[in-house]
Design a protein around this motif. Structure first.
Motif, short mmCIF file in Angstrom:
data_model
loop_
_atom_site.label_atom_id
_atom_site.label_comp_id
_atom_site.label_asym_id
_atom_site.label_seq_id
_atom_site.Cartn_x
_atom_site.Cartn_y
_atom_site.Cartn_z
N MET A 1 27.92 -66.31 -2.12
CA MET A 1 28.54 -65.00 -2.17
C MET A 1 29.89 -65.09 -1.44
SD MET A 1 27.29 -61.34 -0.56
CE MET A 1 25.79 -61.26 -1.49
N SER A 2 30.90 -64.59 -2.05
CA SER A 2 32.22 -64.55 -1.45
C SER A 2 32.36 -63.26 -0.63
CB SER A 2 33.28 -64.58 -2.55
OG SER A 2 34.56 -64.55 -2.00
N LYS A 3 32.66 -63.44 0.66
CA LYS A 3 32.74 -62.29 1.56
C LYS A 3 34.06 -62.31 2.31
CE LYS A 3 27.81 -62.58 2.51
NZ LYS A 3 26.84 -62.90 3.58
N ASN A 30 31.87 -53.97 -2.44
CA ASN A 30 30.76 -53.37 -1.71
C ASN A 30 30.87 -53.68 -0.22
OD1 ASN A 30 28.29 -51.98 -1.48
ND2 ASN A 30 27.15 -53.90 -1.51
N LEU A 32 29.07 -54.45 3.02
CA LEU A 32 27.76 -54.98 3.40
C LEU A 32 27.35 -54.54 4.80
CD1 LEU A 32 28.29 -58.60 2.07
CD2 LEU A 32 27.05 -56.73 0.94
N ASN A 50 31.63 -57.66 0.31
CA ASN A 50 31.32 -58.61 -0.77
C ASN A 50 32.49 -58.63 -1.75
OD1 ASN A 50 30.41 -59.87 -3.10
ND2 ASN A 50 28.39 -58.93 -3.02
N GLU A 52 32.59 -60.55 -4.57
CA GLU A 52 32.21 -61.11 -5.87
C GLU A 52 32.77 -60.34 -7.06
OE1 GLU A 52 27.98 -61.60 -5.96
OE2 GLU A 52 28.08 -63.44 -4.78
#
Length: 97
Positions: A1-3, A30, A32, A50, A52
């Motif tokens: 997951m790219s954060k 989003n 998180l 996030n 993504e």
């Protein structure tokens, strides 16, 4: 997951959280996790988001959040999570124990 980690610092006033969250929502990003506090009228907030579903380039998002910060009178700093973690590791390795 790219954060990414987003930090916001500046004089407290109504609407900072709403403006940042609205901007992220516009890009389908989003939130998180979020933490915020006010220390003697200084607003501080950290968000983990996030990326993504980011609908544009990361650099463009950084620029847009910087412009939003200017408009709100706060500083908004955006870093990819992996960069943030690497910088944290380096800075703690420099600390004498």
């Amino acid at each position: 997951m790219s954060k990414a980690v987003i930090t916001v610092v500046g004089q407290d006033k109504p609407g900072i959280i709403a403006a940042v969250a609205s901007n992220l929502s516009k890009h389908h990003i989003n939130i998180l996790d979020v933490s915020q506090t006010i220390m003697q009228n200084i607003f501080t907030m950290s968000m983990l988001v996030n990326l993504e579903t980011l609908d544009e380039q990361f650099n463009a998002l950084q620029d847009e959040l910087n412009q939003l910060g200017d408009k709100l009178g706060v500083t908004i700093h955006t870093q990819r999570e992996e960069i943030f973690e690497t910088m944290s590791r380096v800075s703690t390795q420099d600390q004498p124990f």
